[in-house]
Design a protein around this motif. Structure first.
Motif, PDB file in Angstrom:
ATOM      1  N   ASN A  39      84.323   2.876   2.759  1.00  0.00           N
ATOM      2  CA  ASN A  39      83.232   2.830   1.781  1.00  0.00           C
ATOM      3  C   ASN A  39      82.204   1.760   2.158  1.00  0.00           C
ATOM      4  O   ASN A  39      81.057   1.825   1.745  1.00  0.00           O
ATOM      5  CB  ASN A  39      83.791   2.567   0.383  1.00  0.00           C
ATOM      6  N   ARG A  40      82.637   0.771   2.922  1.00  0.00           N
ATOM      7  CA  ARG A  40      81.790  -0.314   3.421  1.00  0.00           C
ATOM      8  C   ARG A  40      81.303  -1.295   2.364  1.00  0.00           C
ATOM      9  O   ARG A  40      80.479  -2.154   2.637  1.00  0.00           O
ATOM     10  CB  ARG A  40      80.579   0.209   4.188  1.00  0.00           C
ATOM     11  N   GLU A  41      81.796  -1.145   1.139  1.00  0.00           N
ATOM     12  CA  GLU A  41      81.470  -2.106   0.084  1.00  0.00           C
ATOM     13  C   GLU A  41      82.551  -2.035  -0.991  1.00  0.00           C
ATOM     14  O   GLU A  41      83.311  -1.065  -1.047  1.00  0.00           O
ATOM     15  CB  GLU A  41      80.089  -1.858  -0.499  1.00  0.00           C
ATOM     16  N   PRO A  42      82.643  -3.078  -1.825  1.00  0.00           N
ATOM     17  CA  PRO A  42      83.684  -3.095  -2.861  1.00  0.00           C
ATOM     18  C   PRO A  42      83.608  -1.876  -3.769  1.00  0.00           C
ATOM     19  O   PRO A  42      82.538  -1.293  -3.978  1.00  0.00           O
ATOM     20  CB  PRO A  42      83.376  -4.380  -3.643  1.00  0.00           C
ATOM     21  N   MET A  43      84.784  -1.496  -4.310  1.00  0.00           N
ATOM     22  CA  MET A  43      84.884  -0.318  -5.171  1.00  0.00           C
ATOM     23  C   MET A  43      85.611  -0.684  -6.467  1.00  0.00           C
ATOM     24  O   MET A  43      86.463  -1.575  -6.470  1.00  0.00           O
ATOM     25  CB  MET A  43      85.653   0.801  -4.463  1.00  0.00           C
ATOM     26  N   LYS A  82      82.843  -4.564 -14.859  1.00  0.00           N
ATOM     27  CA  LYS A  82      83.976  -4.024 -14.108  1.00  0.00           C
ATOM     28  C   LYS A  82      84.349  -4.935 -12.943  1.00  0.00           C
ATOM     29  O   LYS A  82      83.496  -5.607 -12.369  1.00  0.00           O
ATOM     30  CB  LYS A  82      83.639  -2.639 -13.555  1.00  0.00           C
ATOM     31  N   ASP A  83      85.645  -4.919 -12.623  1.00  0.00           N
ATOM     32  CA  ASP A  83      86.111  -5.587 -11.411  1.00  0.00           C
ATOM     33  C   ASP A  83      85.865  -4.663 -10.235  1.00  0.00           C
ATOM     34  O   ASP A  83      86.083  -3.454 -10.320  1.00  0.00           O
ATOM     35  CB  ASP A  83      87.615  -5.869 -11.482  1.00  0.00           C
ATOM     36  N   TYR A  84      85.426  -5.236  -9.148  1.00  0.00           N
ATOM     37  CA  TYR A  84      85.279  -4.512  -7.891  1.00  0.00           C
ATOM     38  C   TYR A  84      86.330  -5.068  -6.933  1.00  0.00           C
ATOM     39  O   TYR A  84      86.607  -6.261  -6.926  1.00  0.00           O
ATOM     40  CB  TYR A  84      83.874  -4.691  -7.307  1.00  0.00           C
ATOM     41  N   ILE A  85      86.887  -4.190  -6.151  1.00  0.00           N
ATOM     42  CA  ILE A  85      87.906  -4.582  -5.201  1.00  0.00           C
ATOM     43  C   ILE A  85      87.272  -4.618  -3.817  1.00  0.00           C
ATOM     44  O   ILE A  85      86.712  -3.618  -3.355  1.00  0.00           O
ATOM     45  CB  ILE A  85      89.099  -3.592  -5.201  1.00  0.00           C
ATOM     46  N   GLN A  86      87.351  -5.779  -3.190  1.00  0.00           N
ATOM     47  CA  GLN A  86      86.854  -5.891  -1.814  1.00  0.00           C
ATOM     48  C   GLN A  86      88.030  -6.231  -0.914  1.00  0.00           C
ATOM     49  O   GLN A  86      88.994  -6.849  -1.352  1.00  0.00           O
ATOM     50  CB  GLN A  86      85.747  -6.929  -1.693  1.00  0.00           C
ATOM     51  N   VAL A  87      87.938  -5.783   0.307  1.00  0.00           N
ATOM     52  CA  VAL A  87      88.992  -6.059   1.276  1.00  0.00           C
ATOM     53  C   VAL A  87      88.430  -6.916   2.398  1.00  0.00           C
ATOM     54  O   VAL A  87      87.219  -6.947   2.626  1.00  0.00           O
ATOM     55  CB  VAL A  87      89.614  -4.762   1.853  1.00  0.00           C
ATOM     56  N   GLU A  88      89.339  -7.573   3.076  1.00  0.00           N
ATOM     57  CA  GLU A  88      88.977  -8.370   4.245  1.00  0.00           C
ATOM     58  C   GLU A  88      88.490  -7.412   5.323  1.00  0.00           C
ATOM     59  O   GLU A  88      89.182  -6.472   5.678  1.00  0.00           O
ATOM     60  CB  GLU A  88      90.207  -9.144   4.720  1.00  0.00           C
ATOM     61  N   ASN A  89      87.291  -7.631   5.825  1.00  0.00           N
ATOM     62  CA  ASN A  89      86.738  -6.746   6.855  1.00  0.00           C
ATOM     63  C   ASN A  89      87.158  -7.144   8.259  1.00  0.00           C
ATOM     64  O   ASN A  89      86.924  -6.410   9.208  1.00  0.00           O
ATOM     65  CB  ASN A  89      85.208  -6.707   6.760  1.00  0.00           C
TER      66      ASN A  89
END
Length: 178
Positions: A39-43, A82-89
């Motif tokens: 997705n390339r960005e938090p979801m 809302k909370d957005y979930i981001q991952v370590e890239n």
């Protein structure tokens, strides 16, 4: 979106999910990790539920596990509740987080076991004929604890990123190595 591109993204997500097994992590975590990568960005949880077909409740559990593993964070966007979930890239950092979180847990469990074991060994009287075996067991546990202390140092070696002094990242090169 072009079907070819979508298929390739799905293959990438599937491979990440499959690779999670090597770390003792569920493929579900890998699927969510891959989905956010692609997705390339938090979801949001809703977006992740829609993208993966998982219930929002299950998605919440998976995200909690990812946060505990150190491979995801909850973030906020200004004006959005809302909370957005981001991952370590950084794939290297994701590896370090997965590798070290598993071993830290095992070291903690093994230390606790070792302490109970040694306490039992020292507090329990055995027959004269079993005394040598008791001493051998105590010695074996000491060696075992030394092994887990070594693992703890390996974990620190990775977390401090000193590993990259000896096994450098390959960055900034194109396919031709230039």
């Amino acid at each position: 979106m072009d079907n070819f591109i979508q298929d390739k993204k799905e293959q990438f997500i599937d491979k990440i999910a499959e690779n999670m097994h090597a770390f003792g992590i569920s493929e579900t975590v890998g699927r969510v990790l891959g989905t956010i990568y692609m997705n390339r960005e938090p979801m949001t949880l809703d977006e992740l539920s829609d993208a993966t077909g998982m219930s929002k409740m299950r998605m919440s559990q998976v995200v909690r596990e990812m946060v505990e593993l150190g491979i995801a964070d909850k973030v906020r966007r200004k004006g959005d509740r809302k909370d957005y979930i981001q991952v370590e890239n950084d794939y290297y950092q994701t590896f370090i987080s997965l590798f070290t979180s598993n071993w830290q847990r095992e070291v903690r469990k093994s230390r606790a076991f070792g302490q109970r074991f040694i306490k039992d060994i020292h507090q329990t009287e055995v027959s004269k004929s079993s005394q040598q075996e008791k001493e051998e067991l105590a010695q074996e546990m000491e060696e075992w604890q030394n092994y887990y202390e070594w693992i703890d140092r390996v974990v620190e070696f990775f977390e401090s990123e000193d590993i990259f002094k000896y096994v450098p990242k390959k960055e900034g090169e194109n396919i031709n190595g230039k």
